[in-house]
Design a protein around this motif. Structure first.
Motif, PDB file in Angstrom:
ATOM      1  N   ASP A  53       0.850  -1.192   0.000  1.00  0.00           N
ATOM      2  CA  ASP A  53       0.000   0.000   0.000  1.00  0.00           C
ATOM      3  C   ASP A  53       0.887   1.245   0.000  1.00  0.00           C
ATOM      4  O   ASP A  53       2.116   1.150  -0.093  1.00  0.00           O
ATOM      5  N   ARG A  54       0.270   2.421   0.144  1.00  0.00           N
ATOM      6  CA  ARG A  54       1.057   3.659   0.049  1.00  0.00           C
ATOM      7  C   ARG A  54       2.041   3.822   1.196  1.00  0.00           C
ATOM      8  O   ARG A  54       2.980   4.607   1.102  1.00  0.00           O
ATOM      9  N   ALA A  55       1.824   3.091   2.284  1.00  0.00           N
ATOM     10  CA  ALA A  55       2.759   3.152   3.406  1.00  0.00           C
ATOM     11  C   ALA A  55       3.848   2.093   3.279  1.00  0.00           C
ATOM     12  O   ALA A  55       4.676   1.946   4.176  1.00  0.00           O
ATOM     13  N   GLY A  56       3.816   1.351   2.181  1.00  0.00           N
ATOM     14  CA  GLY A  56       4.831   0.332   1.970  1.00  0.00           C
ATOM     15  C   GLY A  56       4.525  -0.987   2.664  1.00  0.00           C
ATOM     16  O   GLY A  56       5.374  -1.876   2.717  1.00  0.00           O
ATOM     17  N   ARG A  57       3.284  -1.133   3.195  1.00  0.00           N
ATOM     18  CA  ARG A  57       2.932  -2.384   3.892  1.00  0.00           C
ATOM     19  C   ARG A  57       2.409  -3.409   2.896  1.00  0.00           C
ATOM     20  O   ARG A  57       1.715  -3.057   1.940  1.00  0.00           O
ATOM     21  N   ASP A  58       2.723  -4.658   3.165  1.00  0.00           N
ATOM     22  CA  ASP A  58       2.264  -5.759   2.313  1.00  0.00           C
ATOM     23  C   ASP A  58       0.744  -5.726   2.166  1.00  0.00           C
ATOM     24  O   ASP A  58       0.030  -5.538   3.146  1.00  0.00           O
ATOM     25  N   ARG A  59       0.252  -5.881   0.940  1.00  0.00           N
ATOM     26  CA  ARG A  59      -1.202  -5.904   0.752  1.00  0.00           C
ATOM     27  C   ARG A  59      -1.658  -7.132  -0.040  1.00  0.00           C
ATOM     28  O   ARG A  59      -2.706  -7.126  -0.669  1.00  0.00           O
TER      29      ARG A  59
END
Ligand SMILES: NC(=O)c1ccc[n+]([C@@H]2O[C@H](COP(=O)([O-])OP(=O)(O)OC[C@H]3O[C@@H](n4cnc5c(N)ncnc54)[C@H](OP(=O)(O)O)[C@@H]3O)[C@@H](O)[C@H]2O)c1
Length: 317
Positions: A53-59
């Protein structure tokens, strides 16, 4: 809903599979589009935004594909300007689940109305290729009538649209590609074709603009072809070290409703003709994802077969 799902980054295309996924959520200012036709970019499984996602978290699990043509099924809270049942086409967010699915959630501002009578398959081939060509030539390149533009990869998704738009704008177009692309590129309005495997790029002489979609050595060698004060526009990668006396622009395409409307207008009156390669049903999208599908033109996934529509006064107003 049925969708093409990617779960394992390391597996690449081999990891894509048709699965059941939850119906998407319409957030504020979103719409849910029932997907009729969808497009994808062959390299998108390598994009970080496909997996995070935009925060760099796995999606993961994620749904690829960012081009859509379809019909609005639902409006999100506070969404205005579009209506349920309306035909639309456009680009979906890089960091959200995409269009290789029966339904997709999209910010309404990323879509434009699509006239009745325009096939969803044609419309799904335009959003990324068309906006990239438009923004590259006019927004970033500031192309003007009478100028000469060298367009690399002129038979590809972006290049083929760029050739047609540049020609319409009154520019002289030199298109490049492989030998097999010659007739296609000349047929779309290029004045000269350069076979990158055989012809010497350096023999072209100076041009006002280079629009490069290939990168690597082709991009490096192209900087020297731009006249002083001209512009080198690239989309595959930034140029390493362009000379000081030219402008060099690398950009990532932005969603733009007005730009989509300009493209739709040209599709409707025949000035623009996207190159469609193969079309496949959703269940076969994973197979179609590879870049070497055999033909030329853009691969389109047909989620719902178009019912032929009557073009009425409403469609052309
Ligand atoms: N920055 C952005 O916003 C943005 C937007 C859209 C696309 N892109 C990127 O731009 C690139 C092009 O996209 P596209 O959709 O136009 O791809 P495409 O449809 O595959 O078109 C590329 C064209 O260039 C030709 N080509 C590639 N390498 C060549 C070489 N060495 N010699 C001769 N011809 C060559 C290809 O021929 P073959 O098919 O025969 O190889 C094809 O005709 C991709 O890397 C894509 O990810 C960036």
């Amino acid at each position: 809903m049925r969708a093409i799902v990617a779960r394992d980054r390391a597996a690449g295309i081999a990891g894509l599979a048709a699965e059941e996924m939850p119906y998407p959520h319409a957030a504020e200012n979103d719409v849910i589009v029932q997907v009729y036709s969808a497009g994808f970019t062959p390299g998108e499984l390598d994009w970080p935004a496909t997996w995070t996602d935009r925060a760099g978290r796995d999606r993961t699990p994620t749904i690829p594909g960012h081009e859509v043509s379809g019909v609005i099924a639902e409006l999100g809270y506070g969404t205005t300007g579009l209506a349920v049942g309306q035909r639309v086409f456009g680009v979906t967010d890089w960091c959200r689940n995409g269009t290789l699915a029966e339904f997709v959630a999209v910010e309404a501002r990323n879509l434009a109305p699509l006239s009745a009578g325009i096939d969803h398959t044609m419309a799904a081939a335009l959003p990324i290729s068309g906006l990239t060509a438009w923004q590259g030539l006019f927004t970033h390149g500031r192309l003007e009538a009478g100028q000469t533009v060298l367009i690399h990869g002129a038979a590809g998704g972006v290049g083929s649209i760029a050739v047609q738009l540049a020609r319409e704008a009154g520019a002289r177009v030199i298109g490049t590609g492989r030998a097999a692309h010659r007739e296609t590129v000349l047929g779309m309005g290029a004045e000269v074709f350069v076979d990158l495997d055989r012809d010497r790029l350096e023999r072209i002489g100076e041009v006002d603009m280079v629009f490069d979609v290939i990168g690597g050595q082709i991009l490096c060698r192209s900087a020297a072809l731009v006249r002083p004060g001209g512009v080198l526009v690239s989309i595959a990668e930034p140029p390493p070290s362009p000379p000081d006396n030219i402008r060099a622009v690398f950009f990532v395409v932005e969603p733009d409703r007005q730009g989509l409307a300009e493209l739709e207008h040209r599709l409707r009156d025949g000035r623009l003709r996207p190159l469609i390669g193969v079309t496949r049903p959703l269940e076969e999208a994973a197979v179609a994802f590879g870049p070497t599908h055999g033909g030329g033109g853009k691969t389109i996934i047909r989620v719902i077969d178009d019912v032929p529509e009557i073009v009425g006064e409403e469609a052309v107003s």
